[in-house]
Enzyme design. Structure first.
Site, PDB file in Angstrom:
ATOM      1  N   CYS A 407      26.829 -66.907 -12.826  1.00 16.81           N
ATOM      2  CA  CYS A 407      28.145 -66.886 -12.188  1.00 16.81           C
ATOM      3  C   CYS A 407      28.332 -67.980 -11.153  1.00 16.81           C
ATOM      4  O   CYS A 407      29.410 -68.588 -11.061  1.00 16.81           O
ATOM      5  CB  CYS A 407      28.390 -65.515 -11.565  1.00 16.81           C
ATOM      6  SG  CYS A 407      27.177 -65.039 -10.300  1.00 16.81           S
ATOM      7  N   HIS A 451      27.833 -61.348  -7.461  1.00 16.37           N
ATOM      8  CA  HIS A 451      28.677 -62.130  -8.372  1.00 16.37           C
ATOM      9  C   HIS A 451      29.508 -63.121  -7.562  1.00 16.37           C
ATOM     10  O   HIS A 451      29.696 -62.960  -6.344  1.00 16.37           O
ATOM     11  CB  HIS A 451      29.600 -61.188  -9.154  1.00 16.37           C
ATOM     12  CG  HIS A 451      30.268 -61.820 -10.322  1.00 16.37           C
ATOM     13  ND1 HIS A 451      29.580 -62.385 -11.363  1.00 16.37           N
ATOM     14  CD2 HIS A 451      31.592 -61.984 -10.621  1.00 16.37           C
ATOM     15  CE1 HIS A 451      30.431 -62.851 -12.261  1.00 16.37           C
ATOM     16  NE2 HIS A 451      31.662 -62.627 -11.824  1.00 16.37           N
ATOM     17  N   ASP A 467      37.970 -65.396 -13.237  1.00 16.52           N
ATOM     18  CA  ASP A 467      36.511 -65.319 -13.356  1.00 16.52           C
ATOM     19  C   ASP A 467      36.059 -66.103 -14.590  1.00 16.52           C
ATOM     20  O   ASP A 467      36.163 -65.610 -15.723  1.00 16.52           O
ATOM     21  CB  ASP A 467      36.061 -63.864 -13.464  1.00 16.52           C
ATOM     22  CG  ASP A 467      34.554 -63.719 -13.378  1.00 16.52           C
ATOM     23  OD1 ASP A 467      33.852 -64.758 -13.330  1.00 16.52           O
ATOM     24  OD2 ASP A 467      34.057 -62.576 -13.350  1.00 16.52           O
TER      25      ASP A 467
END
Length: 664
Positions: A407, A451, A467
């Protein structure tokens, strides 16, 4: 009988056991020389008891204390502070063992032990620690009972049973005080040293930082919702916003650390939930966007995160209301966006050129963002916790060469490209998802759920969250890290014994969930029972209350509990109704304390005669009582009960105060 300074054997034994149990929870943060010190002092004390060694003189005691102080100074670097104070306390608790001569010294050591038990909560306030602390408390009570001159002084297990019974008898009063006594700041609310803080998100981020957290199964927080729990893919827990980029690391800007309230408007359905957060030694709290809380000394910062005035050094419970569809800062002056367009002056030439090309192809920011997301989805990018090393131009290397990362790589690269294309953007760090626990209807979020995602700004729409990781590994967002890493088998590879790796075993998973639910209840209803929670609980049951009514409730409840306890202990309904026989029972108990118990089938006269022979100095008083009892009981002579009680009183005075054990 006792030796070695008047400390009975049984009391010394339980003191040694208690010291082991008291020190055991501290082993994880104690220097090893404390263990060596205890072994030496315990061996010395045993030799004193066996009369093979003497007590330390004044010089020896001073030397031991000085050595302990120097040991704390060398191992902790200071004599000031919580950690150093606990080590000094335990050192004193150990050294007192060899200095102990009298029962008064033993009582001081026991009381010091009770206080040392409490200090373990400074480092671990879990339910398991609370249950374990009952063991040293029981051992200390057994040592205190063993100090008394009674028939228990040579019987270890009856002493332990009595200590356990006393602890159980104190339980109702303890619960009463817990519920009604005004909540003061607990001892374990004190801050721990900074080098003892738990792992978690920091105020800056590199991909390696997130990767390290992704390998940790430690709990970050738990959250329970007032209504239905949202889908996992909707759970983006904001911690902080990272706006400054130096070419390697994303960090907070000076603006995001200001307490200036941002402009936003509530839209859509509100989510109400409570969070039980683990200690993080950081000031920010975890919440879904956009969040409000009534927690004291907490405010919403300029980047929409919640932040306390002081770091979270112990478990913290707070209530939150969030509006996921809120409109965030739809209008901003150009100067306020400069910080979210900042890039290093040099570096990443391929990424800058690609951003310029995307800007030419897509006039609108949302179109460019969509093109970026489609690129991550279409091209052969790979989600992994084992990415290949990157060079000096790490964004270029990731986007065009390795195309493997997690991420932090995707969020950092997308934010860089958006800024290079003239779109204000920033990285948001926090946690995503969480494991739903059906046993308690809550979500548990762990460090491996750490994250990072992206926010970009568009006029009229304000800040919009996207995202890029979802485009590469949707299973990471929808099902969790374990599913995303199923192919490379790297999930918690450094924790082979973690039960989280064996969730496919239903019985083990149910056991883990049940135990976690118990710990959640402990945190919410015991550790979280502070002033505000106490007031709300009492008002719910007692209505409007003030200090006077609270004090009256505490005194009245305590008196009622003590009365019930007295009835249970003395059982007046079971007392002997035959007054003569009751007085004779007292006579039996009095002699039994001196080792002269009445034998089965033994008559009063034979019993008294045996006692008189065993205690010749008190023979006349024993025979006088026995004669008076026989005359009144069996001969019907007109002796009054007062006369019989008088003979018993005379015998009690004639017996020595110091108990002796008579051979039958």
């Amino acid at each position: 009988m006792s030796r070695g300074g008047g400390i009975p054997r049984i009391s010394l034994t339980w003191l040694l056991v208690a010291q082991v149990l008291v020190i055991l929870p501290h082993l994880g943060h104690l220097p090893l020389w404390i263990v060596a010190l205890w072994l030496g002092c315990a061996g010395w004390r045993i030799q004193i008891f066996r009369m093979r060694a003497g007590y330390p003189n004044a010089w020896a005691k001073a030397g031991l204390m000085l050595a302990a102080v120097l040991g704390v100074l060398m191992s902790r670097g200071s004599l000031i502070g919580l950690d150093a104070g606990v080590v000094l306390l335990i050192a004193a608790f150990v050294l007192k063992l060899v200095e102990m001569r009298t029962r008064r010294d033993a009582l001081v050591l026991i009381f010091l032990g009770f206080f040392t038990v409490v200090t373990a909560y400074l480092f671990d306030d879990s339910m398991l620690m609370a249950l374990f602390s009952l063991l040293p408390v029981t051992a200390l009570l057994a040592a205190m009972i063993g100090l008394q001159q009674s028939s228990l002084a040579t019987q270890p297990w009856p002493t332990l049973r009595l200590a356990g019974g006393l602890l159980l008898q104190a339980l109702p009063l303890m619960l009463l005080l817990f519920v009604f006594f005004p909540r003061l700041g607990p001892l374990w609310a004190l801050p721990v040293p900074s080098d003892k803080s738990t792992s978690g998100l920091a105020d800056s981020m590199t991909p390696a930082d997130i990767a390290e957290l992704s390998r940790s199964p430690e709990l970050a927080f738990r959250a329970s919702f007032a209504g239905p729990t949202p889908d996992r893919s909707e759970l983006y827990w904001r911690a902080l916003t990272l706006e400054h980029f130096d070419g390697r690391r994303w960090s907070q800007s000076n603006f995001t650390q200001q307490a200036a309230a941002p402009s936003w408007s509530k839209r859509g359905e509100v989510l109400r939930y409570s969070v039980v957060m683990q200690p993080s030694s950081q000031r920010w709290l975890f919440a879904l966007d956009v969040a409000e809380t009534s927690l004291e000394q907490t405010q919403q910062m300029s980047d929409f995160r919640l932040q306390r005035r002081l770091p979270v050094e112990r478990s913290l419970i707070y209530q939150v209301s969030s509006w996921p569809e809120a409109l965030r800062e739809p209008q901003q002056v150009a100067g306020g966006l400069n910080r979210t367009l900042q890039l290093p002056a040099q570096g990443e030439p391929r990424s800058r050129a690609w951003a310029a090309e995307l800007k030419r192809q897509h006039a609108q920011p949302e179109q460019l963002v969509q093109a970026l997301l489609e690129h991550f989805n279409r091209e052969p990018f790979h989600y992994t916790l084992r990415p290949p090393p990157l060079g000096q131009n790490n964004i270029d290397d990731f986007l065009f060469d390795t195309r493997s990362g997690f991420c932090a790589h995707y969020a950092g690269a997308m934010t860089f490209v958006l800024r290079a294309a003239g779109i204000p953007a920033r990285v948001v760090a926090g946690y995503q998802g969480g494991e739903y626990n059906p046993a308690g209807n809550y979500v548990q979020v762990r460090q491996f759920d750490a994250h990072a995602w992206v926010e970009y700004w568009q006029a009229g729409r304000g800040w919009v969250s996207v995202d890029p990781t979802f485009q590469v590994a949707p299973e990471r967002i929808e099902m969790g890290l374990e599913e995303a890493l199923a192919g490379e088998q790297s999930f918690l590879e450094g924790s082979p014994l973690s039960p989280l790796r064996y969730r496919q075993l239903s019985w083990l998973n149910q056991l883990r969930m049940g135990w976690d639910n118990l710990n959640y209840g402990w945190q919410r209803w015991v550790l979280g029972y502070q002033s505000a929670q106490q007031l709300a609980f009492l008002q719910r049951w007692l209505g409007r209350i003030d200090g006077q009514s609270l004090a009256l409730s505490l005194v009245g409840g305590g008196a009622l509990l003590l009365g019930l306890l007295a009835l249970w202990l003395f059982k007046p309904w079971q007392r002997e109704r035959d007054v003569q026989r009751r007085i004779f029972r007292r006579f039996e108990r009095l002699l039994a304390r001196h080792g002269l118990s009445r034998l089965p089938g033994e008559g009063p006269r034979a019993y008294a005669e045996r006692a008189a022979q065993a205690l010749p100095a008190q023979a006349s008083a024993i025979r006088a009582f026995a004669a008076a009892f026989e005359a009144q009981r069996y001969a019907g002579q007109a002796h009054s009960l007062a006369q019989l009680r008088g003979h018993l009183k005379t015998l009690r005075r004639a017996l020595p105060w110091r108990l002796t054990r008579v051979q039958p």
